[in-house]
Design a protein around this motif. Structure first.
Motif, PDB file in Angstrom:
ATOM      1  N   MET A 192      14.562 -16.295  14.442  1.00  0.00           N
ATOM      2  CA  MET A 192      15.831 -15.573  14.434  1.00  0.00           C
ATOM      3  C   MET A 192      15.843 -14.604  13.256  1.00  0.00           C
ATOM      4  O   MET A 192      15.494 -14.954  12.138  1.00  0.00           O
ATOM      5  CB  MET A 192      17.003 -16.553  14.312  1.00  0.00           C
ATOM      6  CG  MET A 192      18.375 -15.907  14.461  1.00  0.00           C
ATOM      7  SD  MET A 192      19.722 -17.019  13.952  1.00  0.00           S
ATOM      8  CE  MET A 192      19.444 -18.409  15.015  1.00  0.00           C
ATOM      9  N   ARG A 193      16.267 -13.384  13.505  1.00  0.00           N
ATOM     10  CA  ARG A 193      16.327 -12.361  12.462  1.00  0.00           C
ATOM     11  C   ARG A 193      17.793 -12.136  12.075  1.00  0.00           C
ATOM     12  O   ARG A 193      18.617 -11.794  12.923  1.00  0.00           O
ATOM     13  CB  ARG A 193      15.701 -11.067  12.973  1.00  0.00           C
ATOM     14  CG  ARG A 193      14.214 -11.202  13.325  1.00  0.00           C
ATOM     15  CD  ARG A 193      13.740 -10.073  14.218  1.00  0.00           C
ATOM     16  NE  ARG A 193      14.443 -10.091  15.501  1.00  0.00           N
ATOM     17  CZ  ARG A 193      14.249  -9.191  16.467  1.00  0.00           C
ATOM     18  NH1 ARG A 193      13.367  -8.221  16.295  1.00  0.00           N
ATOM     19  NH2 ARG A 193      14.924  -9.265  17.592  1.00  0.00           N
ATOM     20  N   VAL A 194      18.091 -12.323  10.810  1.00  0.00           N
ATOM     21  CA  VAL A 194      19.464 -12.280  10.318  1.00  0.00           C
ATOM     22  C   VAL A 194      19.616 -11.165   9.294  1.00  0.00           C
ATOM     23  O   VAL A 194      18.792 -11.031   8.379  1.00  0.00           O
ATOM     24  CB  VAL A 194      19.860 -13.622   9.654  1.00  0.00           C
ATOM     25  CG1 VAL A 194      21.320 -13.596   9.220  1.00  0.00           C
ATOM     26  CG2 VAL A 194      19.598 -14.786  10.597  1.00  0.00           C
ATOM     27  N   LEU A 195      20.667 -10.362   9.444  1.00  0.00           N
ATOM     28  CA  LEU A 195      21.021  -9.370   8.431  1.00  0.00           C
ATOM     29  C   LEU A 195      22.182  -9.907   7.623  1.00  0.00           C
ATOM     30  O   LEU A 195      23.271 -10.141   8.155  1.00  0.00           O
ATOM     31  CB  LEU A 195      21.413  -8.043   9.074  1.00  0.00           C
ATOM     32  CG  LEU A 195      21.938  -6.974   8.105  1.00  0.00           C
ATOM     33  CD1 LEU A 195      20.894  -6.605   7.058  1.00  0.00           C
ATOM     34  CD2 LEU A 195      22.422  -5.736   8.859  1.00  0.00           C
ATOM     35  N   MET A 196      21.975 -10.126   6.327  1.00  0.00           N
ATOM     36  CA  MET A 196      23.030 -10.546   5.416  1.00  0.00           C
ATOM     37  C   MET A 196      23.652  -9.309   4.766  1.00  0.00           C
ATOM     38  O   MET A 196      22.949  -8.489   4.174  1.00  0.00           O
ATOM     39  CB  MET A 196      22.467 -11.445   4.320  1.00  0.00           C
ATOM     40  CG  MET A 196      21.826 -12.724   4.806  1.00  0.00           C
ATOM     41  SD  MET A 196      23.075 -13.942   5.276  1.00  0.00           S
ATOM     42  CE  MET A 196      22.038 -15.379   5.573  1.00  0.00           C
ATOM     43  N   ILE A 197      24.966  -9.176   4.869  1.00  0.00           N
ATOM     44  CA  ILE A 197      25.700  -8.108   4.174  1.00  0.00           C
ATOM     45  C   ILE A 197      26.596  -8.794   3.163  1.00  0.00           C
ATOM     46  O   ILE A 197      27.423  -9.636   3.516  1.00  0.00           O
ATOM     47  CB  ILE A 197      26.546  -7.271   5.155  1.00  0.00           C
ATOM     48  CG1 ILE A 197      25.687  -6.762   6.319  1.00  0.00           C
ATOM     49  CG2 ILE A 197      27.202  -6.095   4.428  1.00  0.00           C
ATOM     50  CD1 ILE A 197      26.481  -6.037   7.393  1.00  0.00           C
ATOM     51  N   CYS A 198      26.443  -8.454   1.884  1.00  0.00           N
ATOM     52  CA  CYS A 198      27.133  -9.229   0.846  1.00  0.00           C
ATOM     53  C   CYS A 198      27.432  -8.371  -0.380  1.00  0.00           C
ATOM     54  O   CYS A 198      26.869  -7.283  -0.539  1.00  0.00           O
ATOM     55  CB  CYS A 198      26.289 -10.432   0.440  1.00  0.00           C
ATOM     56  SG  CYS A 198      24.666  -9.998  -0.203  1.00  0.00           S
ATOM     57  N   PRO A 199      28.319  -8.858  -1.264  1.00  0.00           N
ATOM     58  CA  PRO A 199      28.520  -8.184  -2.546  1.00  0.00           C
ATOM     59  C   PRO A 199      27.206  -8.147  -3.332  1.00  0.00           C
ATOM     60  O   PRO A 199      26.228  -8.811  -2.971  1.00  0.00           O
ATOM     61  CB  PRO A 199      29.559  -9.063  -3.250  1.00  0.00           C
ATOM     62  CG  PRO A 199      30.271  -9.770  -2.149  1.00  0.00           C
ATOM     63  CD  PRO A 199      29.219  -9.999  -1.085  1.00  0.00           C
ATOM     64  N   GLU A 200      27.200  -7.376  -4.405  1.00  0.00           N
ATOM     65  CA  GLU A 200      25.977  -7.214  -5.191  1.00  0.00           C
ATOM     66  C   GLU A 200      25.458  -8.557  -5.682  1.00  0.00           C
ATOM     67  O   GLU A 200      26.196  -9.356  -6.261  1.00  0.00           O
ATOM     68  CB  GLU A 200      26.232  -6.292  -6.388  1.00  0.00           C
ATOM     69  CG  GLU A 200      24.985  -6.001  -7.190  1.00  0.00           C
ATOM     70  CD  GLU A 200      25.216  -4.986  -8.297  1.00  0.00           C
ATOM     71  OE1 GLU A 200      24.272  -4.730  -9.068  1.00  0.00           O
ATOM     72  OE2 GLU A 200      26.344  -4.460  -8.388  1.00  0.00           O
ATOM     73  N   LEU A 201      24.186  -8.804  -5.438  1.00  0.00           N
ATOM     74  CA  LEU A 201      23.561 -10.047  -5.853  1.00  0.00           C
ATOM     75  C   LEU A 201      23.215 -10.008  -7.341  1.00  0.00           C
ATOM     76  O   LEU A 201      23.103  -8.933  -7.925  1.00  0.00           O
ATOM     77  CB  LEU A 201      22.307 -10.308  -5.015  1.00  0.00           C
ATOM     78  CG  LEU A 201      22.574 -10.570  -3.526  1.00  0.00           C
ATOM     79  CD1 LEU A 201      21.270 -10.689  -2.757  1.00  0.00           C
ATOM     80  CD2 LEU A 201      23.428 -11.816  -3.326  1.00  0.00           C
ATOM     81  N   PRO A 202      23.043 -11.157  -7.972  1.00  0.00           N
ATOM     82  CA  PRO A 202      22.838 -11.195  -9.419  1.00  0.00           C
ATOM     83  C   PRO A 202      21.544 -10.517  -9.856  1.00  0.00           C
ATOM     84  O   PRO A 202      20.555 -10.485  -9.127  1.00  0.00           O
ATOM     85  CB  PRO A 202      22.783 -12.694  -9.742  1.00  0.00           C
ATOM     86  CG  PRO A 202      23.277 -13.391  -8.539  1.00  0.00           C
ATOM     87  CD  PRO A 202      23.077 -12.491  -7.383  1.00  0.00           C
ATOM     88  N   SER A 203      21.589  -9.977 -11.069  1.00  0.00           N
ATOM     89  CA  SER A 203      20.402  -9.451 -11.728  1.00  0.00           C
ATOM     90  C   SER A 203      20.452  -9.896 -13.180  1.00  0.00           C
ATOM     91  O   SER A 203      21.454 -10.444 -13.643  1.00  0.00           O
ATOM     92  CB  SER A 203      20.370  -7.918 -11.656  1.00  0.00           C
ATOM     93  OG  SER A 203      21.449  -7.357 -12.389  1.00  0.00           O
ATOM     94  N   ASP A 204      19.376  -9.678 -13.921  1.00  0.00           N
ATOM     95  CA  ASP A 204      19.351 -10.081 -15.324  1.00  0.00           C
ATOM     96  C   ASP A 204      20.448  -9.388 -16.121  1.00  0.00           C
ATOM     97  O   ASP A 204      21.056  -9.965 -17.015  1.00  0.00           O
ATOM     98  CB  ASP A 204      17.990  -9.757 -15.948  1.00  0.00           C
ATOM     99  CG  ASP A 204      16.887 -10.663 -15.406  1.00  0.00           C
ATOM    100  OD1 ASP A 204      17.234 -11.733 -14.859  1.00  0.00           O
ATOM    101  OD2 ASP A 204      15.710 -10.298 -15.515  1.00  0.00           O
ATOM    102  N   ASN A 205      20.723  -8.120 -15.777  1.00  0.00           N
ATOM    103  CA  ASN A 205      21.731  -7.363 -16.514  1.00  0.00           C
ATOM    104  C   ASN A 205      23.145  -7.636 -16.033  1.00  0.00           C
ATOM    105  O   ASN A 205      24.111  -7.367 -16.734  1.00  0.00           O
ATOM    106  CB  ASN A 205      21.442  -5.851 -16.396  1.00  0.00           C
ATOM    107  CG  ASN A 205      20.135  -5.460 -17.051  1.00  0.00           C
ATOM    108  OD1 ASN A 205      19.734  -6.061 -18.045  1.00  0.00           O
ATOM    109  ND2 ASN A 205      19.464  -4.459 -16.491  1.00  0.00           N
ATOM    110  N   SER A 206      23.256  -8.164 -14.836  1.00  0.00           N
ATOM    111  CA  SER A 206      24.583  -8.404 -14.261  1.00  0.00           C
ATOM    112  C   SER A 206      24.570  -9.713 -13.484  1.00  0.00           C
ATOM    113  O   SER A 206      24.349  -9.728 -12.264  1.00  0.00           O
ATOM    114  CB  SER A 206      24.983  -7.245 -13.337  1.00  0.00           C
ATOM    115  OG  SER A 206      26.236  -7.485 -12.733  1.00  0.00           O
ATOM    116  N   PRO A 207      24.787 -10.862 -14.188  1.00  0.00           N
ATOM    117  CA  PRO A 207      24.757 -12.164 -13.506  1.00  0.00           C
ATOM    118  C   PRO A 207      25.757 -12.252 -12.364  1.00  0.00           C
ATOM    119  O   PRO A 207      25.465 -12.790 -11.309  1.00  0.00           O
ATOM    120  CB  PRO A 207      25.084 -13.155 -14.623  1.00  0.00           C
ATOM    121  CG  PRO A 207      24.760 -12.442 -15.887  1.00  0.00           C
ATOM    122  CD  PRO A 207      25.033 -10.993 -15.623  1.00  0.00           C
ATOM    123  N   GLY A 208      26.978 -11.694 -12.580  1.00  0.00           N
ATOM    124  CA  GLY A 208      27.980 -11.675 -11.532  1.00  0.00           C
ATOM    125  C   GLY A 208      28.381 -13.060 -11.057  1.00  0.00           C
ATOM    126  O   GLY A 208      28.127 -14.064 -11.704  1.00  0.00           O
TER     127      GLY A 208
END
Length: 361
Positions: A1-17
Motif C-alpha cells: 500500500m502506498r500512503v501519502l502523509m500530509i502533515c505540519p512541519e516535521l522536527p529538525s535539529d534547528n526546530s524541534p517543534g
C-alpha cells in the motif's frame, strides 16, 4: 500500500517543534511495511500551503491513499483531489484544537479564528473517507459523524525508565533538588502554566522544601526522555488537548503524573499507581504533588501503556486497519493491501533497572 502523509512541519535539529510524536508514528507505519511518502508544511509562512499543493497533486497518481494530519492539511488534501486525477481516498486525523479551538487566555476563552476553523472542520468532516480523532471528547464534537478514536502511540524504545541519578548527571542537573516537569511553552495560555506554578508553590509550602518547576520546552526530541526521568513528577494542566502525547510518554518512563481533566489525560492515568486525577484546582494539585514528592515509588505507567495498546506498533496496526476500511469504501482491490509484519518487541519492554525515584533529603 502506498500512503501519502500530509502533515505540519516535521522536527529538525534547528526546530524541534511539536511533531516528534507524529514523526514517530509515520515511521511506525513505514516500518509495518507500507510505502510512505511525506509532504510536510515547509516554506515561506502563509505561502507554504500553496507551495506544497503542486507536490501533493504530483503524488496523486502514485499513491493508494492520503493521510492528512491536522485540519488545514485535510483542506489541502481535498483541494488537491479536485483535479482530473482519480479520486484517492483521504483519511483525516484531527489532532486537538483543530476541532476544539485554541484558548487565548488562562480562563480558556477561545480565539475567534480557531472557533471558525474548528466549526469548518466539523462541517466538512463527512467529505473524508475515514476520520481519526485522538480522544472521546473530539469524537463527541464530531457527532453524528462516525470516526475512530486512536491516540498517537508511544515509542517505548525511546521512552523507558532511566536511573534518576544517571538522567540528572547526563543533563547536568542537581539530583538533590525536587523537580516537577511542566510540558509546554509557559507563554502559551492553553498550557496552564499559571495553575502549575501556583500548585508547585503550594506544594513547596506544604513540604517546607524548595521545588523547581522544570520546563519541557525547546528541548531536542532525543533529550525529552531524560528530562522525564530526571524529575520527581510531571504536571498536566493544559486547557485543551486531544490526547496529550507527553502524558503517554511520561507513563512509558514510569513517571508519576498529576493531571487535570483535559483530553483523555484522566482516562490514561486512571488506576495507574503513582498518578493522580484532580480538578483544575491548585490546592488539589498541590496535595497530590506533595504525596508523590514524599514517596520514592515510581508509577506503573509503562505496563498501563502496553495494556491499553498504545505502543507505536499497536497503534500503527489500528491506523492501517482504518486505511483498509477507506480502500474498501472506494472499492479498491484488497490485494493491494499488503499484510502487516508482526510488531517487533520493544528493546526495553522488561526494563527493571530501577523501581524507585530518588526523593532528595
Amino acid at each position: 500500500m502506498r500512503v501519502l502523509m500530509i502533515c505540519p512541519e516535521l522536527p529538525s535539529d534547528n526546530s524541534p517543534g511539536s511533531m516528534a510524536p507524529g514523526a514517530r508514528q509515520i515511521r511506525s507505519i513505514r516500518e509495518a511495511g507500507l510505502d510512505v511518502h511525506v509532504v510536510d508544511m515547509r516554506g515561506i509562512p502563509k505561502l507554504k500551503y500553496l507551495q506544497v499543493l503542486p507536490k501533493i497533486r504530483g503524488h496523486l497518481k502514485r499513491v493508494d491513499i492520503i493521510h492528512a494530519h491536522f485540519g488545514y492539511c485535510g483542506w489541502l488534501a481535498l483541494l488537491a483531489r479536485r483535479t482530473p486525477h482519480r479520486k484517492v481516498p483521504i483519511v483525516m486525523s484531527f489532532m486537538g484544537d483543530d476541532l476544539l479551538g485554541t484558548p487565548y487566555n488562562a480562563a480558556g476563552d477561545l480565539e475567534r479564528w480557531s472557533l471558525v476553523a474548528a466549526n469548518w472542520n466539523k462541517s466538512i468532516a463527512s467529505r473524508y473517507d475515514q476520520v481519526i480523532v485522538k480522544s472521546q471528547e473530539m469524537a463527541d464534537r464530531l457527532n453524528p459523524i462516525s470516526c475512530h478514536v486512536i491516540p498517537n502511540g508511544v515509542d517505548t524504545t525511546v521512552f523507558h525508565p532511566i536511573n534518576f541519578f544517571e538522567a540528572n548527571h547526563l543533563l547536568g542537573r542537581d539530583p538533590t533538588k525536587l523537580k516537577v516537569l511542566f510540558p509546554g511553552n509557559p507563554a502559551n495560555p492553553r498550557k496552564g502554566y499559571a495553575l502549575a506554578a501556583s500548585a508547585v508553590e503550594l506544594a513547596s509550602q506544604k513540604l517546607n522544601r524548595g521545588i523547581e518547576l522544570v520546563l519541557l520546552w525547546g528541548v531536542q526530541p532525543d533529550q525529552v526522555a531524560l528530562y522525564m526521568n530526571a524529575c520527581n513528577a510531571m504536571l498536566m494542566t493544559s486547557l485543551i488537548e486531544g490526547s496529550p502525547n507527553v502524558v503517554k510518554e511520561a507513563l512509558a518512563c514510569d513517571q508519576c503524573i498529576v493531571a487535570v481533566p483535559v483530553g483523555d489525560a484522566h482516562q490514561l492515568i486512571q488506576g495507574v499507581s503513582g498518578c493522580h486525577c484532580t480538578q483544575r484546582d491548585p490546592q488539589q494539585i498541590a496535595l497530590a504533588l506533595s504525596e508523590i514528592l514524599s514517596s520514592t515509588s515510581r508509577s506503573s505507567g509503562r505496563s498501563a501503556i502496553e495494556a491499553k495498546g498504545l505502543t507505536l506498533s499497536q497503534v500503527a496496526q489500528q491506523v492501517i486497519n482504518v486505511y483498509q476500511e477507506a480502500l474498501n469504501i472506494e472499492q479498491y482491490d484488497r490485494n493491494k493491501v499488503i499484510p502487516v509484519r508482526p510488531a517487533q518487541p520493544s528493546h526495553h519492554s522488561k526494563v527493571a533497572s530501577t523501581n524507585s525515584r530518588q526523593v532528595p533529603s
